[in-house]
Design an enzyme around this catalytic site. Sequence first.
Site, PDB file in Angstrom:
ATOM      1  N   LYS A 290      27.117 -17.789  -3.128  1.00 50.61           N
ATOM      2  CA  LYS A 290      25.783 -18.084  -2.602  1.00 50.61           C
ATOM      3  C   LYS A 290      25.306 -19.459  -3.048  1.00 50.61           C
ATOM      4  O   LYS A 290      24.718 -20.209  -2.272  1.00 50.61           O
ATOM      5  CB  LYS A 290      24.797 -17.005  -3.045  1.00 50.61           C
ATOM      6  CG  LYS A 290      25.045 -15.683  -2.357  1.00 50.61           C
ATOM      7  CD  LYS A 290      24.108 -14.607  -2.855  1.00 50.61           C
ATOM      8  CE  LYS A 290      24.359 -13.306  -2.109  1.00 50.61           C
ATOM      9  NZ  LYS A 290      23.418 -12.252  -2.494  1.00 50.61           N
TER      10      LYS A 290
ATOM     11  N   CYS B 287      22.266 -16.273  -7.274  1.00 55.77           N
ATOM     12  CA  CYS B 287      22.297 -15.037  -8.062  1.00 55.77           C
ATOM     13  C   CYS B 287      22.720 -13.870  -7.193  1.00 55.77           C
ATOM     14  O   CYS B 287      22.502 -13.876  -5.986  1.00 55.77           O
ATOM     15  CB  CYS B 287      20.906 -14.700  -8.605  1.00 55.77           C
ATOM     16  SG  CYS B 287      20.083 -16.007  -9.474  1.00 55.77           S
ATOM     17  N   ASP B 288      23.271 -12.870  -7.838  1.00 57.28           N
ATOM     18  CA  ASP B 288      23.492 -11.596  -7.171  1.00 57.28           C
ATOM     19  C   ASP B 288      23.540 -10.504  -8.214  1.00 57.28           C
ATOM     20  O   ASP B 288      24.043 -10.720  -9.317  1.00 57.28           O
ATOM     21  CB  ASP B 288      24.755 -11.584  -6.328  1.00 57.28           C
ATOM     22  CG  ASP B 288      24.667 -10.529  -5.242  1.00 57.28           C
ATOM     23  OD1 ASP B 288      24.995  -9.360  -5.538  1.00 57.28           O
ATOM     24  OD2 ASP B 288      24.249 -10.847  -4.127  1.00 57.28           O
ATOM     25  N   THR B 289      23.023  -9.343  -7.857  1.00 57.33           N
ATOM     26  CA  THR B 289      22.955  -8.209  -8.773  1.00 57.33           C
ATOM     27  C   THR B 289      23.687  -7.027  -8.164  1.00 57.33           C
ATOM     28  O   THR B 289      23.512  -6.730  -6.980  1.00 57.33           O
ATOM     29  CB  THR B 289      21.483  -7.825  -9.047  1.00 57.33           C
ATOM     30  OG1 THR B 289      20.807  -8.964  -9.597  1.00 57.33           O
ATOM     31  CG2 THR B 289      21.386  -6.659 -10.015  1.00 57.33           C
TER      32      THR B 289
END
Length: 183
Positions: free
Chosen positions: A51, A67-69
């Site tokens: 991203k 970011c990624d969760t």
Amino acid sequence: MSLILASTSPRRKELLSLITTDFKVVASDFDESALTAADPRQTAENLAFGKCMVVAREYPEDTVIGCDTVVDCGGRVFGKPRDKEDARRMLKALSGADHYVHTGVCVWHEGESHTFTATTRVRFFALSDEQIEAYISTGEPYDKAGGYGIQGAAALFCEEIEGCYYNIMGLPVSRLARLLQKF
């Protein structure tokens, strides 16, 4: 430095505002479908990197945060539920159990990427079918990894947290702030 958040998440925007209000939001159109990783932690980091890099290609002179969760339940990745059945499946799996929330963060600055993954352990109380159905009916589960928002009604499910609370919401604020201070 010009700062860009490569995410349209309202929670990430709110959390980044704890560090600085001087940033803009640019959506990343990274294709997540082709991503592979060895484990959930690496999945979160690879997604964040992808991203970030999509937006950094458009804005190479700026500092970009991607970011990624993901929620890690027994080694299985729980992203955002597709529908009511998927949300129900996730919440039943999380009921009465420990799980891990991994947030991958990638910061592009002056031609280099800097990545890390923050992990928080969360334990839920055992949930009844009625509690799960009532929570699903709120609509909260659908835009959140693991099908829950700790900052919302799912706060009632949480028995214990080990690690950064803000990581569960999608941005490990203090760790990111320390990284940004280096620039």
